[in-house]
Design an enzyme around this catalytic site. Structure first.
Site, mmCIF file in Angstrom:
data_model
loop_
_atom_site.group_PDB
_atom_site.id
_atom_site.type_symbol
_atom_site.label_atom_id
_atom_site.label_comp_id
_atom_site.label_asym_id
_atom_site.label_seq_id
_atom_site.Cartn_x
_atom_site.Cartn_y
_atom_site.Cartn_z
ATOM 1 N N LYS A 188 -9.531 5.918 -19.015
ATOM 2 C CA LYS A 188 -9.912 6.400 -20.328
ATOM 3 C C LYS A 188 -8.734 6.261 -21.310
ATOM 4 O O LYS A 188 -8.284 5.165 -21.558
ATOM 5 C CB LYS A 188 -10.436 7.830 -20.194
ATOM 6 C CG LYS A 188 -11.490 7.985 -19.069
ATOM 7 C CD LYS A 188 -12.712 7.192 -19.337
ATOM 8 C CE LYS A 188 -13.775 7.053 -18.274
ATOM 9 N NZ LYS A 188 -13.707 7.579 -16.987
ATOM 10 N N TYR B 289 -17.440 16.053 -14.693
ATOM 11 C CA TYR B 289 -17.944 14.684 -14.716
ATOM 12 C C TYR B 289 -18.982 14.502 -13.595
ATOM 13 O O TYR B 289 -18.785 14.975 -12.475
ATOM 14 C CB TYR B 289 -16.757 13.718 -14.559
ATOM 15 C CG TYR B 289 -17.168 12.308 -14.217
ATOM 16 C CD1 TYR B 289 -18.009 11.591 -15.044
ATOM 17 C CD2 TYR B 289 -16.710 11.699 -13.048
ATOM 18 C CE1 TYR B 289 -18.390 10.302 -14.718
ATOM 19 C CE2 TYR B 289 -17.079 10.407 -12.719
ATOM 20 C CZ TYR B 289 -17.929 9.715 -13.548
ATOM 21 O OH TYR B 289 -18.314 8.441 -13.226
ATOM 22 N N ASP C 189 -8.448 18.443 -14.087
ATOM 23 C CA ASP C 189 -8.741 17.087 -14.544
ATOM 24 C C ASP C 189 -8.391 17.043 -16.031
ATOM 25 O O ASP C 189 -9.073 17.663 -16.858
ATOM 26 C CB ASP C 189 -10.227 16.772 -14.295
ATOM 27 C CG ASP C 189 -10.580 15.341 -14.681
ATOM 28 O OD1 ASP C 189 -9.927 14.781 -15.577
ATOM 29 O OD2 ASP C 189 -11.543 14.797 -14.095
ATOM 30 N N ARG D 152 0.855 -1.203 0.000
ATOM 31 C CA ARG D 152 0.000 0.000 0.000
ATOM 32 C C ARG D 152 0.882 1.241 0.000
ATOM 33 O O ARG D 152 0.629 2.212 -0.717
ATOM 34 C CB ARG D 152 -0.947 -0.008 1.207
ATOM 35 C CG ARG D 152 -1.639 1.340 1.420
ATOM 36 C CD ARG D 152 -2.869 1.286 2.322
ATOM 37 N NE ARG D 152 -2.731 0.446 3.485
ATOM 38 C CZ ARG D 152 -1.999 0.747 4.573
ATOM 39 N NH1 ARG D 152 -1.332 1.884 4.646
ATOM 40 N NH2 ARG D 152 -1.938 -0.094 5.592
#
Ligand code: PLP
Length: 381
Positions: free
Chosen positions: A196, A99, A171, A47
């Site tokens: 994407k 978004y 973004d 992690r």
């Protein structure tokens, strides 16, 4: 320093230090053996840091021109981690068209933790400056936006932000660093839905944050480890594999998009096209200044009375599906799909009509994409 397209392929850890493998190995180990107690081992727990993820993170930092990159389990997780840099009582200016999931994160999650938001059309520089308050910490926006492809002048906003001692967060999902590098234009943090174009093959959900500020980088490393929404080694490998062909894919996406735009412009069923490459589209000149090319996302509206539902359901090649940026052409109706979490009255106020259609142009043969659009439009007659 090598050029961008070379970095896509040779960036990150282009050679595994342990074996010389040219494709970064997938280190699935959750933990790492220590030879001594104490000290600061390079790898301790996956992690906190994982060699496969680290290669991807280094690559993304290089591509965006930052000092450090961070890979998350999704774009939404990356955005959440970035907002977690801030605290109760902090105020943000947020772009009007974002978004739907980001809208939901802001309104249904972050507001519950006492963060404050003012939604502003970031194309209007005066409106942005006017919205800055004593407790404003950052301006957050997309350019081009999802789904209306609205363009904001990154350099101009970053200048305003710097003047007021606040941060600019962008973004960059729609543009990708191939087409636009916000950190080089003055932004402080870039986020991506790497699901994407970066991944590019509709086979991985991932998010990225990159910053050029070492202090923010240190905080993001702390938050990534503390919140724990990290990207696993398999997905990190898959994402880096996808990124290697970003330039090659983007060139074909662009060629196909130019052909699809020509077709849509000549078709009587189409009432309005949202695409920053169109000379008469608001923000075209700014897009031309800050982007290498205009990208492969197009939104459009049919003539009044024509059914978006009938049109998208009539397509045979283009997939009716959420998401974008894959090699396959994807189409959706934001009001029902990606932006369905925004209340209708706000959606309409922000310009997202019920019948708006968003198309992510893939890299199939352009003749086939156009033939599919053509036959589905003909069904509306
Ligand atoms: N930002 C933009 C512009 C998006 O389009 C999306 C998803 O569609 C996200 C962020 C969220 O990313 P993810 O779906 O990977 O969580």
């Amino acid at each position: 320093m090598t050029k961008f397209n070379t970095q896509l392929i040779h960036g990150g850890n282009s050679e595994d230090p342990a074996t010389g493998a040219v494709s970064t190995p997938i280190y699935r180990s959750s933990t790492f053996h220590r030879h001594v107690l104490g000290g600061e081992p390079k790898w301790e727990y996956s992690r906190t840091g994982n060699p496969t993820r680290a290669s991807l993170e280094k690559l993304m930092a290089q591509l965006e021109g930052g000092v450090a990159g961070f890979a998350f389990a999704s774009g939404s997780a990356a955005i959440h981690a970035v907002f977690s840099l801030y605290s109760q009582g902090d105020h943000f200016i947020v772009g009007k068209d974002v978004y739907g999931g980001t809208f939901r994160l802001i309104n249904k999650v972050l507001k519950r933790f006492g963060m404050e938001f003012t939604v502003v059309n970031t194309r209007d520089l005066q409106a942005v400056e006017d919205a800055i308050q004593g407790n404003t910490v950052a301006i957050y926006f997309e350019t081009p936006t999802n789904p209306l492809l609205q363009i904001t002048d990154i350099e101009a906003i970053a200048k305003i932000a710097k003047k007021h001692g606040i941060k600019t967060i962008i973004d960059n999902t729609f543009a990708t660093p191939y087409n636009q590098r916000p950190l080089t234009l003055g932004a402080d943090i870039v986020v991506h839905s790497a699901t994407k174009y970066l991944g590019g093959h509709s086979d991985v959900v991932a998010g990225i944050a990159v910053t050029n500020d070492q202090e923010i980088a240190d905080q993001l490393a702390f938050l990534q480890n503390s919140i724990g929404s990290t990207l696993g080694p398999d997905d990190s490998w898959l994402l880096q594999r996808g990124i290697k062909t970003l330039a090659a894919r983007m060139r074909v996406h662009q060629e196909n998009t130019d052909a699809v735009i020509d077709f849509l412009q000549g078709d009587d069923h189409i009432a309005k096209i949202y695409y920053p490459g169109l000379k008469n589209f608001p923000g075209h000149d700014i897009a031309a200044k800050q982007m290498r090319n205009f990208g492969a996302m197009i939104s459009f509206e049919l003539q009044p009375g024509l059914s978006a539902k009938k049109f998208v359901e009539s397509l045979q090649l283009i997939d009716l599906a959420e998401s974008l940026g894959g090699i396959e052409s994807l189409i959706e109706v934001p009001a029902v799909m990606t932006h369905g979490s925004i209340p209708r009255e706000i959606r309409l106020k922000n310009g997202i009509a019920d019948e708006l259609i968003r198309l992510s142009v893939g890299i199939e043969d352009p003749e086939d994409i156009i033939a599919d659009l053509n036959q589905a439009l003909a069904k509306l007659d």
